[in-house]
Structures are given as C-alpha cells and as structure tokens.
Write an enzyme that holds these catalytic residues in place. Sequence first.
Site, mmCIF file in Angstrom:
data_model
loop_
_atom_site.group_PDB
_atom_site.id
_atom_site.type_symbol
_atom_site.label_atom_id
_atom_site.label_comp_id
_atom_site.label_asym_id
_atom_site.label_seq_id
_atom_site.Cartn_x
_atom_site.Cartn_y
_atom_site.Cartn_z
ATOM 1 C CB SER A 124 -0.962 -0.035 1.189
ATOM 2 O OG SER A 124 -2.075 0.781 0.949
ATOM 3 C CE LYS A 176 -16.198 20.529 12.741
ATOM 4 N NZ LYS A 176 -15.023 20.753 11.900
#
Length: 307
Positions: A124, A176
């Site tokens: 990765s 949020k």
Amino acid sequence: MNKKAIGGVIIFVLILGIVIASLFFTQPSGDSKKSLTSNAIGVITIEGVIGVTSTNVFGIPQFSPDPVEQIRKAQEDSTVKAVVVKINSPGGSAAKSVEIYKEIKRLKESGKKVIIAMGDAAASGGYMAACGGDIIVANPATITGSIGVIMQYTNYEGLYNKLGLKEITIKSGPYKDMGSPTRDLTPEEKKILQGIIDDTYEQFVEIVSEGRKMPIEKVKELADGRIFTGRQALKVGLVDRLGDFYDAVDIAAKEAGIQGKPVLKYYTTPNPFSILFGSGARGNLEGTGLEILRLLFIDKWSLNEYR
C-alpha cells in the site's frame, strides 16, 4: 544527599557519558571522509506504519527519523552517488505516503541513483513510496501491492442503546459529525466519504502509473487491494528484480559506477537513548543532544490510509 538523589546523579552521569561517547565515536576520521566521497551509498529506512508513532513497553512514545528528513539529508549529501531505500511497511497515512513518494522522486531527479530494497512488507503506502525509485528490488517472499484506500470506523450505537447512553451533539453544519461512532452514516455522508476514497485512490493509481511507467488501465487491473509476493509482483511488473538488501546495494554501486566495496552511510542510527527507551528510540544527534524531547510529541494521522 539521600539515596534517591545519589541514584539520580548516577543515572544522569551515565546518560551524559553515553551521549558524549556516541558523539566522539560516530564522527568519521579524515580517511573515512575521503573514502566516503568516492564509494559511499546512502541508506534510508522506512519502517512500520507510515505516519504513526508507536510506544514502547513502558508506554513512552517512540520516534524514528522522519523518512522525508532522511531523504533530504541524502539529497544534500555530496559524498553519496546512490541511495538504497529500505522499506518494511504495511502502509499507513495517505498524505504522508504521497509526501515520501514525492521526496524520493526529487532525490532521483537530483542525479542520485535510487534503489528500493523491500523487506518483509512494502504494501500500500509502502509500495507507493517504492514507486519513486529507479529500480525496485523485492525479496521473493516480500508482501507488496495492496494498491487501494480504506477508511473504517466502528459503530457503537447498539452498545450505547443497551447501556442507556446517548450522545448529545451540537454542530455548526450538517456534516460536522460525519463518521460519529454513535450513529449510522446518512446516504449523503456515504457519498461524500466515498468521493474522498475514490479521489485518493485515483491519486494512488496515477502515482503507480507514473513511477512504474505503466498504463493507467494496466495499473487498475492490479489495484483492487490484492497483495502479491515479490515473485508474483515481478511477473506483473510491480517490481524490477528479486533479491535482498545487499543485492540492492550491489545494484546501487553498479548503477553509480562505484569501484570496490561501497561504504554504507545510514541516515538513521540508534542513539544512546535507545538503551533506556527501547530500540524504537532512534535519531540523529548531529548538532544537538536534545533529540529526546521529541519523545514528548505524537504525530496525528489521518483516517484514510493506504493499505
């Protein structure tokens, strides 16, 4: 003076002695410096989860020199013609992986040959970093690939309900508290987060395509998150050669035109504090004996990771 005070003085003197000794014994002699200018190969180490600070058995934060700092030192070092980047990492922070890749690319563009030596894993984000080098050398059993992006969180809503707990949230906007562990994502939130993952994934694919000189379509065939052994990766073009770290050193020496046995110049060496705080306490003491203060700071890392 009581026993505790005497013990403290003894420990302080021991630490001071170790620091002073390390500074004297790590400075190269005139002959060594002369030798370094002709056959030196720099060694950069990228180890562990990228962008994450680990702790030792005592819970004390451990630090390793930032790979980016190591790369910049190698770039500025006129005594080395080539650099071997040792990678043993399963991935980690997306942003940090991109930063390391770009710095390795700049190092290569500075005129120094950059050879990647994969260890147990270079997957990765670790594989992304590897793509910045000139030649990638993998052990036949190295675990690499895992080209993809993941974001995870745990939903504790069911547990909260059983315990009679309820989270109260006051927010400035509808998104949020996106990813809150006490509720499911809304369809709109899933779309936003999926967009972030998709864009980060495209960046990853573009970097592999650029670094490996491989068509985007070919990269995407391999970029479904699967892992490869070093031998499998060689067959599909993700690495260039099979071998170990010393094979990578030999390749670097040949690429740089170094005659004779090369001198390895590490930009990360164990400092005296590793004796007290564990093998992870590494650093470069050049110019300061206060590197230990870095133990007081822990880097934050992002949720989206390359793994």
